[in-house]
Design an enzyme around this catalytic site. Structure first.
Site, mmCIF file in Angstrom:
data_model
loop_
_atom_site.group_PDB
_atom_site.id
_atom_site.type_symbol
_atom_site.label_atom_id
_atom_site.label_comp_id
_atom_site.label_asym_id
_atom_site.label_seq_id
_atom_site.Cartn_x
_atom_site.Cartn_y
_atom_site.Cartn_z
ATOM 1 N N LYS A 19 0.834 -1.199 0.000
ATOM 2 C CA LYS A 19 0.000 0.000 0.000
ATOM 3 C C LYS A 19 0.874 1.257 0.000
ATOM 4 C CE LYS A 19 -3.566 0.004 2.841
ATOM 5 N NZ LYS A 19 -4.967 0.210 2.521
ATOM 6 N N ARG B 227 -3.155 2.915 8.823
ATOM 7 C CA ARG B 227 -3.524 1.666 8.132
ATOM 8 C C ARG B 227 -2.321 0.742 8.005
ATOM 9 N NH1 ARG B 227 -8.204 2.462 4.670
ATOM 10 N NH2 ARG B 227 -8.831 4.646 4.796
ATOM 11 N N GLY C 52 -8.118 -7.405 4.847
ATOM 12 C CA GLY C 52 -8.894 -7.468 6.081
ATOM 13 C C GLY C 52 -8.226 -8.215 7.222
ATOM 14 N N MET D 186 -5.337 -7.462 8.868
ATOM 15 C CA MET D 186 -4.713 -6.640 9.910
ATOM 16 C C MET D 186 -5.579 -5.404 10.159
ATOM 17 S SD MET D 186 -0.723 -7.145 9.064
ATOM 18 C CE MET D 186 -0.896 -6.697 7.381
ATOM 19 N N ARG E 224 -3.272 -1.068 -6.443
ATOM 20 C CA ARG E 224 -2.309 -2.180 -6.516
ATOM 21 C C ARG E 224 -2.656 -2.999 -7.743
ATOM 22 N NH1 ARG E 224 -5.320 -5.144 -1.549
ATOM 23 N NH2 ARG E 224 -7.215 -5.397 -2.730
ATOM 24 N N HIS F 45 -15.829 -8.821 1.332
ATOM 25 C CA HIS F 45 -14.804 -9.696 1.898
ATOM 26 C C HIS F 45 -14.884 -11.100 1.307
ATOM 27 C CE1 HIS F 45 -13.282 -12.538 4.949
ATOM 28 N NE2 HIS F 45 -12.327 -11.650 5.071
ATOM 29 N N SER G 171 16.842 -41.014 -11.805
ATOM 30 C CA SER G 171 15.553 -40.354 -11.635
ATOM 31 C C SER G 171 15.348 -40.175 -10.136
ATOM 32 C CB SER G 171 14.438 -41.204 -12.247
ATOM 33 O OG SER G 171 13.211 -40.573 -12.022
ATOM 34 N N CYS H 140 10.807 -38.158 -10.592
ATOM 35 C CA CYS H 140 9.501 -38.797 -10.792
ATOM 36 C C CYS H 140 8.673 -38.848 -9.512
ATOM 37 C CB CYS H 140 9.664 -40.182 -11.404
ATOM 38 S SG CYS H 140 10.575 -41.309 -10.354
ATOM 39 N N TYR I 11 14.434 -33.505 -17.061
ATOM 40 C CA TYR I 11 12.971 -33.600 -17.156
ATOM 41 C C TYR I 11 12.325 -33.772 -15.786
ATOM 42 C CZ TYR I 11 13.408 -38.662 -16.447
ATOM 43 O OH TYR I 11 13.673 -39.884 -15.917
HETATM 44 C C1 PEP Z 1 9.488 -41.838 -5.125
HETATM 45 O O1 PEP Z 1 9.861 -42.435 -4.118
HETATM 46 O O2 PEP Z 1 9.573 -40.617 -5.283
HETATM 47 C C2 PEP Z 1 8.863 -42.584 -6.231
HETATM 48 C C3 PEP Z 1 8.553 -41.968 -7.355
HETATM 49 O O3 PEP Z 1 8.556 -43.879 -6.015
HETATM 50 P P1 PEP Z 1 7.318 -44.392 -5.157
HETATM 51 O O4 PEP Z 1 6.452 -43.219 -4.875
HETATM 52 O O5 PEP Z 1 6.639 -45.422 -5.979
HETATM 53 O O6 PEP Z 1 8.005 -44.946 -3.950
#
Ligand code: PEP
Ligand code: MG
Length: 892
Positions: A22, A91, A100, A102, A335, A451, A782, A850, A870
């Site tokens: 603000k 304020r 709202g 604070m 803002r 609100h 991975s 993963c 990835y």
């Molecule tokens: C993990 O452990 O992040 C994984 C992808 O394998 P899981 O969740 O199957 O143990």
């Protein structure tokens, strides 16, 4: 010595850390030459000092003296000057908006003397006493911690005695009486008189605003919005202007574009003869901004031109608060405005068209969380529901749930897994917890800037507000519709935050257009696509072009693989093979476990082989030409066997009937043998592969055969074999050698060339810390961040979230579960080490993730920075990960 106080003209919009949002924007508007009442900002640093020491820093007083004198000079009157008082507002204003949450105190400077000066100057006795009454009430509540009901009850009593219902029907004498009553309340609660010294009022109010940073609702809001706990708030002290000086005065809130749909055109609410928070609180009903054109054309014209200036200057949708005092327009706040997810995409797209921002900026202005919101289902266009009434479409989406009238019950019921709709006349900051837990929010009062509307939009929660035709009777816990229907607590209703409709019972929902676009069912180039789909398409294409991270999906079957591919997945990063051992196939696993001889074991494995081969062939075909990482069996074998207790009972019952349950008895023995206290840390992953002969080689053979088969059909399978739960390179080497041998055998057998990568998951701290050695034997890593989080923290992933995470979150140990968003400092450091040592040992090693974090927006930014190749996540998160990967790259 630090500078604690800034005049508005000394700041700028880039000083939000120090001046709060603000304060920084008031400074920016002042420097743009817009009509901002003069004032100054006390910095967030001062607040941090105050909270740490329970005292103000030395030197602050002198700075405030100097800035206050400058303000008094600018206004030509002193704070609380008896014959013509300068009044100020105090304020809060943190770096991130916390609507709202604070405190604010208005009309500081009024006392028994200056109230007469104000009456004389304004020529309005009633206004002066009303203002004084408001000061005591706000000060009492905010600064002195007196419960608001004491004041409200006295107020109602005076109205009752007079026989009126509307506040506007009270006259000067009534307000004067209220001042006396309120002063009595203050004296009774605090043991001292209401402070009449204007400077003391101001200093106490500043302290109270600083202190309100730690009010429970503010703490809860910050946790939800992931706002750091240690920022503190700034305080803005600003000359008062009055929207309640008669019908030529008023106050309003406006947006430079529609924050719900993103449509161009100004938009807002105005309330005549009202002060301060009346609009946001939704206490009286407002009129649309367009009405102001009729009520006060000159101010309307000036407002529109300021709004245009602000939008061009900020290059984004701005929201503003303004007040008109006797025909003179004042800007109280601006803002970059909050908006719905759909509006965020549409506005970013429009601003590119208007040449105001680049596509990189456009991508940086939308988030993966917003995209995820747009993928929720909504009510079908032709859905037939029994319409109870309509309100304002405050925050889009479709919500179905049981009617509940108070936040506590909402929290309790939703903990039990019920979907509930919080129904209130209007909400206030104390309803925050209920709003968080509810499936949707319905109110009968207040506009799109009330609100309920503002907070729901911020949370991405479906909300219909101001449904005036519905009588929401919280006391008697029922809603009465204009048609006479009565909805009791616990009855189901459906609310449509896109149209504002409220239906009795459950209305069916349909897929969102954004999902249909990702599924390829809507062509963004076709006329029927609509603005939102076109905007999403444009920004997704840009994100895809910008991103460095590839995005794969976690998918275990052909159907998920195909969906993931439609959602833009560039392969499968994790195909878990355990589901292939369930259902009818359990019998084969049982046989494997019970096998007494090599021949029996071989037979069991041979039974599994063709089934696995078909599974893999389907997945490879669905991802033809793209990599599919198949993870060899991970969970402990006992998970595929019958439950110990059930089996014991079965055996005992059979025996009591005089039968001889030989098979079951053998099975029970095996279950007992395999029982582990900590199965997650026991015989699973690579350990199984080493201890159960033939298990992993059977899986590798199935993968190789499926690939060979598809190759001979002219397809392009690209399998990758992944070994789970490796802690040391020795484990990996043994399995890799065996696997490579099997691949060679199959290649020879089918007369095809098979060469696919064999890599490992990095999901144990030891693996991360010895990644250099492991990389010698792994074609790829991975990161299994689920197990890596579990083992780095020593948290059992199946237990802790339900057992004590809520306490950890409450105590602020962390702001968000490390299973949800990657713990960058701890788990992230393990990843950084593994990336560095893995690449040093094997330049060009492929690196991915993963675990669930692969689809979490904040974690994706970390993976980008860590230099992974990835991320892999569930099919529905694939678009989110694509967008966030693009944002991470666009940010540079
Ligand atoms: C993990 O452990 O992040 C994984 C992808 O394998 P899981 O969740 O199957 O143990
Ligand atoms: Mg794992």
């Amino acid at each position: 010595m630090p500078k604690y106080v800034y005049e508005f003209a000394e700041g700028s919009k880039d000083l939000k850390d120090l001046l709060g949002g603000k304060g920084a924007n008031l400074a920016e508007m002042t420097n743009l030459g817009l009509p901002v009442p003069p004032g100054f900002t006390i910095t967030t640093e001062t607040c941090r000092y105050f909270l740490a020491h329970d005292a103000m820093p030395e030197g602050l007083d002198a700075e405030v003296d100097a800035k206050l004198s400058a303000l008094e000079r600018a206004m030509g009157k002193r704070l609380g000057q008896p014959d013509d008082p300068l009044l100020v507002s105090v304020r809060s204003g943190a770096k991130f908006s916390m609507p709202g949450m604070m405190e604010t105190v208005l009309n500081i400077g009024l006392n028994d003397d200056s109230v007469h000066g104000l009456a004389a100057q304004s020529g309005d006795e009633r206004f002066a006493w009303d203002s004084y009454r408001r000061l005591i009430q706000m000060f009492g509540k905010t600064v002195q911690g007196i419960g608001g009901e004491s004041f409200d009850d006295a107020f109602e009593e005076v109205k009752r005695q007079k026989g009126v219902t509307d506040d506007l029907q009270l006259d000067a004498a009534d307000h004067r009486k209220l001042v006396d009553l309120f002063k009595g309340i203050v004296a009774e609660h605090t043991g001292r008189e209401f402070p009449c010294d204007p400077r003391e009022q101001m200093d106490l109010a500043v302290r109270a605003v600083f202190g309100s940073w730690n009010a429970p609702r503010a703490v809860l809001y910050r946790r939800q919005e992931r706002i750091p706990v240690d920022l503190g708030t700034a305080v803005n002290v600003c000359a008062m202007v009055f929207g309640n000086m008669g019908m030529d005065s008023g106050t309003g809130v406006a947006f430079t574009r529609d924050p719900a749909s993103g449509r161009q055109g100004v938009y807002g609410d105005y309330l005549q003869n009202a002060q301060g928070e009346d609009v946001v609180a939704g206490i009286r009903n407002t009129v649309p901004l367009a009405e102001l054109e009729r009520l006060d054309p000159a101010s309307h014209r000036e407002l529109l031109s300021i709004m245009e200036k602000l939008e061009t200057h900020y290059r984004d949708l701005c929201d503003i608060e303004f007040t008109i005092e006797r025909g003179k327009l004042w800007m109280l706040q601006t803002r970059v405005g909050k908006r719905t997810a759909a509006a965020a995409f549409c506005i970013a797209d429009q601003l590119v068209d208007q040449g105001m921002i680049t596509l990189d900026e456009a991508v940086s202005r939308v988030t993966g969380d917003q995209l995820a919101q747009l993928m929720f289902p909504r009510f079908a266009d032709d859905a037939q529901g029994h319409l109870l009434g309509t309100g304002m479409n405050a925050s889009p989406g479709a919500a179905v749930g049981k009617v509940v009238f108070d936040s506590e019950t909402v929290v309790a019921r939703s903990r039990e897994g019920e979907d509930v709709i919080l129904c209130r006349r209007e909400t206030n900051p104390d309803d925050l917890e209920g709003m968080l837990s509810a499936a949707g929010i319905l109110t009968s009062r207040g506009g799109k800037t009330s609100h309920a509307a503002v907070v729901a939009r911020g949370m991405g929660k479906t909300c219909v507000c101001g449904a005036e035709e519905l009588d929401i009777d919280v006391k008697n816990r029922r809603i009465t519709a204009p048609g006479g229907e009565v909805v009791e607590e616990g009855d189901v209703i459906s609310i449509d935050g896109t149209s504002g409709c409220v239906y009795l019972g459950e209305v069916p929902v349909v897929a969102s257009p954004v999902v249909r676009y990702f599924e390829g069912e809507i062509d963004p180039a076709a006329g029927e696509a609509g603005d939102l789909v076109r905007a999403v398409d444009r920004l997704m294409r840009h994100a895809d072009a910008a991103r460095r991270l590839r995005v794969r999906a976690n998918a275990d079957n052909a159907q998920d693989a195909a969906r993931a591919r439609r959602m833009g997945a560039e392969g499968i990063g994790l195909c878990r093979t355990e589901h292939m051992f369930l259902g009818d196939r359990r019998r084969l696993v049982e046989r494997l476990v019970l096998a007494g001889t090599d021949a029996e074991q071989r037979e069991a494995l041979e039974g599994l082989l063709p089934l696995q081969r078909d599974d893999f062939a389907e997945a490879f075909a669905a991802m033809d030409g793209l990599p599919v990482t198949v993870r060899l069996l991970d969970p402990p074998l006992h998970e595929f066997l019958p439950d110990f207790t059930e089996l014991s009972v079965r055996v005992a019952l059979a025996e009591s009937r005089g039968e001889d349950p030989e098979d079951d008895r053998r099975l029970l023995k095996a279950v007992t043998r395999l029982h582990e206290q900590n199965p997650m840390m026991g015989l699973r992953g690579v350990r199984l592969g080493l201890l159960v002969p033939g298990l992993f080689t059977m899986q590798v053979r199935a993968i190789a055969q499926a690939a060979a088969q598809l190759l001979s059909e002219g397809r392009r399978p690209r399998p990758e074999v992944m070994i789970p739960l490796v802690a040391t390179v020795q484990e990996l080497e043994i399995i890799r050698e065996e696997s490579a041998g099997v691949v060679r055998e199959v290649a020879e057998e089918y007369g095809v060339e098979l060469d696919f990568p064999i890599g490992t998951m990095i999901e144990l701290p030891r693996a991360a810390l010895t990644a250099g050695q492991i990389a010698e034997s792994a074609a790829f890593f991975s990161f299994g961040t689920n197990d890596l989080t579990q083992t780095a923290w020593g948290f059992s992933r199946d237990d802790v979230e339900a057992s004590f995470f809520s306490a950890y979150l409450e105590k602020g140990v962390f702001g968000v579960s490390p299973f949800e968003s990657l713990d960058v400092e701890g788990v992230g450091r393990l990843i950084d080490i593994a990336v560095e040592e893995g690449r040093a040992a094997r330049p060009g090693i492929k690196l991915g993730v993963c675990g669930e974090h692969g689809g979490d927006p904040r974690s994706v930014h970390f993976f980008h920075r860590a230099g992974l190749d990835y991320v892999s996540c569930s099919p529905f998160r694939v678009p989110v990960a694509r967008l966030e990967a693009g944002r991470a790259a666009a940010r540079g």
